[in-house]
Enzyme design. Structure first.
Site, PDB file in Angstrom:
ATOM      1  N   ASP A 144       4.054  -7.510   8.652  1.00 24.72           N
ATOM      2  CA  ASP A 144       4.533  -7.672   7.273  1.00 24.72           C
ATOM      3  C   ASP A 144       6.051  -7.732   7.173  1.00 24.72           C
ATOM      4  O   ASP A 144       6.626  -7.430   6.132  1.00 24.72           O
ATOM      5  CB  ASP A 144       4.011  -6.529   6.412  1.00 24.72           C
ATOM      6  CG  ASP A 144       4.471  -5.164   6.915  1.00 24.72           C
ATOM      7  OD1 ASP A 144       4.605  -5.003   8.142  1.00 24.72           O
ATOM      8  OD2 ASP A 144       4.695  -4.256   6.091  1.00 24.72           O
ATOM      9  N   LYS A 165       0.697  -1.495   1.705  1.00 23.91           N
ATOM     10  CA  LYS A 165       1.696  -0.639   2.332  1.00 23.91           C
ATOM     11  C   LYS A 165       2.953  -0.599   1.486  1.00 23.91           C
ATOM     12  O   LYS A 165       3.354  -1.622   0.907  1.00 23.91           O
ATOM     13  CB  LYS A 165       2.045  -1.145   3.731  1.00 23.91           C
ATOM     14  CG  LYS A 165       2.816  -0.127   4.556  1.00 23.91           C
ATOM     15  CD  LYS A 165       3.555  -0.752   5.717  1.00 23.91           C
ATOM     16  CE  LYS A 165       4.907  -1.274   5.274  1.00 23.91           C
ATOM     17  NZ  LYS A 165       5.767  -1.666   6.400  1.00 23.91           N
TER      18      LYS A 165
END
Length: 378
Positions: free
Chosen positions: A49, A162
């Site tokens: 990410d 997240k």
């Protein structure tokens, strides 16, 4: 009269603090089951990410231009690994851009991951910003519009998320303000995610910058995690439907004392035992700039630590799963297969480490391949 008044006040406060159910039993069950799937035995998380800015730094290290196509090609190297990773990776965290990209053959990356039984996650924070009134400390932005983004991401295949907060250790930091503010931001994010059926990964990262020793790192980690779980309680977050992504307790990178993996493991597990409720489904450590080998050896030692550990202890690694793959690739088409093999090798090593079965390689502590940059930020 005094006693009567005190009792009355206690009753009133109990009524005032009574929580209305925020999640149905079905919602709780879905969150808990997905959290368990992500960290099922031998499995951890691939953190893919990295933001566009972070990817610029990674790609620059191997002489590759930071274009959208190069970022797509690189992610494809990771996502096209064969079935060997199915028993090693339970979840992949995507960046927004990557969630909507496709392979060379036109297959959506999300479909490639889901078709092998791996769950899709998404980074939802919008990066760190200065926290006024502190000595260089930060908080994390992105709560505005988070509810709407979570609803969309859920439709698009993500079942966990997240959010990263960052704290620094110095003589004066982290301040009480920074600890409290970041804990509350993490709790608010977690609550919003759960309303949309998304498992929140809670990441309060304490950076390894500095010359602090292991004891101070452990002390600060305990203070930060205690504040985080106080905030989770205040915000009525359903802990069984969450995962924690903490730093391992290590000394600062400039500390002159070198600690053994067993010492790191004891400090880490002790800090968790003092602060993290057993209801939390799993703890997936970040690698925090350790070399690939250091991260695996430390994770293995943590799982072999002789203290009782009520949570699943696994990994959520970015660089510690990708550094060798990136070096093998260097932007060349003919290197893609070799790069994918390097990723598989690290995934298998960490799968063993989260079961306490990793024998270790030969380059533990090879600081020449540390993938760490001081004060890095997404």
């Amino acid at each position: 009269t005094c006693r009567h008044f005190t009792g009355l006040r206690d009753n009133q406060s109990l009524r005032m603090t009574h929580q209305s159910p925020t999640l149905s039993e079905a919602q709780k069950r879905e969150l808990h089951e997905n959290a368990l799937r992500i960290v099922s035995p031998g499995k951890g998380i691939l953190a893919a990410d990295e933001s566009v800015g972070s990817m610029a730094k990674r790609l620059a290290q191997v002489g590759v231009e930071n274009t959208e196509e190069n970022r797509r090609q690189y992610r494809q190297i990771l996502f096209s690994a064969d079935d060997r990773i199915n028993n090693c990776i339970g979840g992949v965290i995507f960046f927004h851009e990557t969630l909507y990209q496709h392979s060379d053959n036109g297959v959506a990356f999300v479909k490639m991951i889901r078709d092998r039984g791996i769950l899709v996650g998404i980074k939802v924070d919008k990066g760190v910003v200065p926290l006024a009134g502190t000595s260089g400390e930060t908080t994390t932005q992105g709560l505005d519009g988070l509810s709407e983004r979570c609803a969309q991401y859920k439709k698009d295949g993500a079942v966990f998320a997240k959010w990263r907060c960052v704290l620094k250790i110095s003589d004066t930091n982290p301040s009480r303000l920074a600890i409290t503010e970041n804990a509350n931001v993490l709790a608010r994010y977690s609550s919003i995610c759960q309303q949309h059926g998304i498992v929140p990964i809670i990441e309060p990262e304490i950076l390894p910058d500095g010359d602090h020793d292991l004891k101070r790192s452990q002390y600060i980690t305990e203070k930060v995690l205690a504040a985080v779980y106080k905030a989770m309680s205040d915000h009525h977050v359903y802990l069984e439907g969450t995962l924690l992504k903490p730093n391992m307790v290590t000394a600062g990178h400039s500390c002159s004392t070198k600690y053994s993996p067993e010492e790191v493991a004891m400090a880490t597990v002790t800090a968790l035992r003092r602060t993290v409720p057993p209801a939390v489904t799993g703890v997936a450590f970040l690698s925090g700039g350790q070399s690939e080998e250091e991260a695996s050896v430390h994770l293995n030692a943590i799982n072999n630590c002789p203290l009782a550990k009520p949570w699943i202890l696994t990994f959520s690694f970015g660089r510690a799963l990708q550094a060798s793959a990136l070096r093998a690739w260097r932007g060349h088409k003919e290197n893609e297969k070799a790069a994918t093999e390097q990723f598989i090798k690290r995934a298998e090593a960490n799968s063993l480490a989260c079961q306490g079965k990793y024998p270790g390689g030969d380059n533990y502590g090879d600081v020449g391949h540390r993938s760490y940059g001081s004060c890095y930020a997404y």
